[in-house]
Design a protein around this motif. Structure first.
Motif, PDB file in Angstrom:
ATOM      1  N   GLU A   1      -0.054   9.780   2.814  1.00 30.48           N
ATOM      2  CA  GLU A   1      -0.741  11.068   2.648  1.00 30.48           C
ATOM      3  C   GLU A   1      -0.477  11.996   3.835  1.00 30.48           C
ATOM      4  O   GLU A   1      -0.329  13.200   3.664  1.00 30.48           O
TER       5      GLU A   1
ATOM      6  N   VAL B   1      -2.090   4.020   2.806  1.00 30.00           N
ATOM      7  CA  VAL B   1      -2.491   5.259   2.120  1.00 30.00           C
ATOM      8  C   VAL B   1      -2.444   6.426   3.112  1.00 30.00           C
ATOM      9  O   VAL B   1      -1.876   7.490   2.836  1.00 30.00           O
TER      10      VAL B   1
ATOM     11  N   THR C   1       0.829   3.809  -3.086  1.00 31.58           N
ATOM     12  CA  THR C   1       0.377   5.192  -2.845  1.00 31.58           C
ATOM     13  C   THR C   1       1.452   6.165  -3.336  1.00 31.58           C
ATOM     14  O   THR C   1       1.138   7.200  -3.951  1.00 31.58           O
TER      15      THR C   1
ATOM     16  N   SER D   1       0.818  -1.201   0.000  1.00 34.32           N
ATOM     17  CA  SER D   1       0.000   0.000   0.000  1.00 34.32           C
ATOM     18  C   SER D   1       0.864   1.267   0.000  1.00 34.32           C
ATOM     19  O   SER D   1       0.580   2.227  -0.727  1.00 34.32           O
TER      20      SER D   1
END
Ligand code: ATP
Length: 328
Positions: free
Chosen positions: A282, A278, A30, A26
């Motif tokens: 972020e 994610v 991402t 992930s």
């Protein structure tokens, strides 16, 4: 997203847990989606100190979502506990152009990351990867759901043989400091008694409960024992103790051991890992640092690492009560 970060490192550290690979995948994907570089750091802090790095693109993480363990390997690293060790790690990251990292691990790994952040003002983000579910700030750690399902499956099998021979089984499960695996898997597997580090039921109560169980017509019994249970006896000593005091029982012991750490992650762990990866990337790009990503009431939340490592999560009192009622 307002950040200058162009290159993020990702690694796994401490004990491995199912779902770590899904989290690595992930983080890598991402980064690819957001068009920033992602570097895999092998063997945790040890690999960081030695500069054991490899650039990962979206295709480097094909076919790993379903795999236990960690493709980046994990390690324990004494050198990272020293200021000199952390300086070496910092120099390697700077040389490679890595500007932030995501650490997937447990309490110890987070402690190291927090110090590193404080010493070098280096952006770090944690994803809780441990089967013990003992980290504050998240209702679930990666690998915990898989581990309790593994234990339930194993105990179901043990029950088959226990009931065929009218036996009592002591099944030892992981949990030196916390009894989450024992309590949840114990309730799920229908155990007669569950011995956990948070509570000392006392040996007398265990004997009473087993006597009652026999008198009520139960033909077999399963007692789940967390590694750190407080009776003062390990599973083998418990077996001897019960055989001495209750000769009606034919007692066996099964230590589940490392099989609890392995295996394909459950769907829950895969989805959680995907979401946490994610959120970790972020959040770094939003300029946040020194946090751990967690889940509460189905929502992802950030907790300062300093708070996450303060103490272990507490045992669920309501579930303890349910467990008491179920053993009637
Ligand atoms: P688990 O308990 O699930 O196995 P963990 O992350 O708690 O996972 P540890 O062995 O405690 O596992 O820690 C992993 C690594 O983190 C250590 O080998 C060490 O390199 C680093 N580390 C742990 N504690 C510290 C600390 N106090 N200061 C600096 N680094 C640390």
């Amino acid at each position: 997203m307002a950040s200058e970060i162009k290159k993020i490192g990702v690694f796994t550290s401490g004990g491995d847990s199912p779902g770590m690979n899904a989290a690595i995948r992930s983080v890598v994907r991402t980064c690819a989606y957001l068009k920033i570089e992602c570097v895999g750091i092998y063997r945790g802090y040890q690999g960081m100190i030695e500069g054991d790095f490899k650039t990962l693109d979206a295709r480097s993480v094909n076919n790993i979502i379903n795999k236990g363990g960690t493709i980046l390997k994990s390690a324990r690293c004494e050198e990272f506990r020293t200021k000199q060790g952390r300086q070496k790690a910092y120099d390697q990251l700077i040389k490679e152009g890595i500007e932030a990292f995501v650490v997937i691990g447990g309490n110890g790994s987070f402690h190291g990351a927090m110090l590193f952040n404080e010493e070098f003002n280096f952006p770090v983000m944690g994803i809780p990867g441990t089967i013990d579910n003992d980290i504050l700030g998240t209702s679930y750690t990666l690998g915990y759901d898989t581990a309790i399902n593994t234990v339930v499956e194993a105990v179901d099998k043990i029950r088959d043989t226990a009931s065929s021979h009218n036996r009592l089984f002591f099944v030892e499960v992981m949990g030196r400091d916390v009894g989450h695996i024992a309590l949840n898997a114990g309730v799920g597997a229908g155990a007669e008694e569950i011995l956990i580090p948070e509570q000392n039921l006392g040996l007398e109560r265990l004997l009473e409960s087993l006597k009652r169980s026999k008198a009520s017509g139960k033909s077999s019994s399963i007692v789940i024992v967390a590694e750190g249970d407080r009776t003062g006896k390990n599973v083998f000593e418990l077996k001897e103790y019960v055989e001495q005091h209750l000769p009606i029982y034919d007692v066996r012991v099964s230590v589940l051991g490392h099989m609890q750490r392995g295996g394909n992650p459950t769907c829950y762990d895969r989805v959680l890992a995907s979401r946490m990866g994610v959120k970790a990337v972020e959040s770094l790009l939003e300029g946040k640092s020194n946090y751990m990503v967690g889940i509460r009431d189905t929502k992802l939340v950030l907790t300062p690492i300093a708070d996450a490592i303060k103490a272990h999560t507490e045992i669920d009192a309501e579930l303890l009560r349910v467990s008491d009622i179920m053993t009637t």
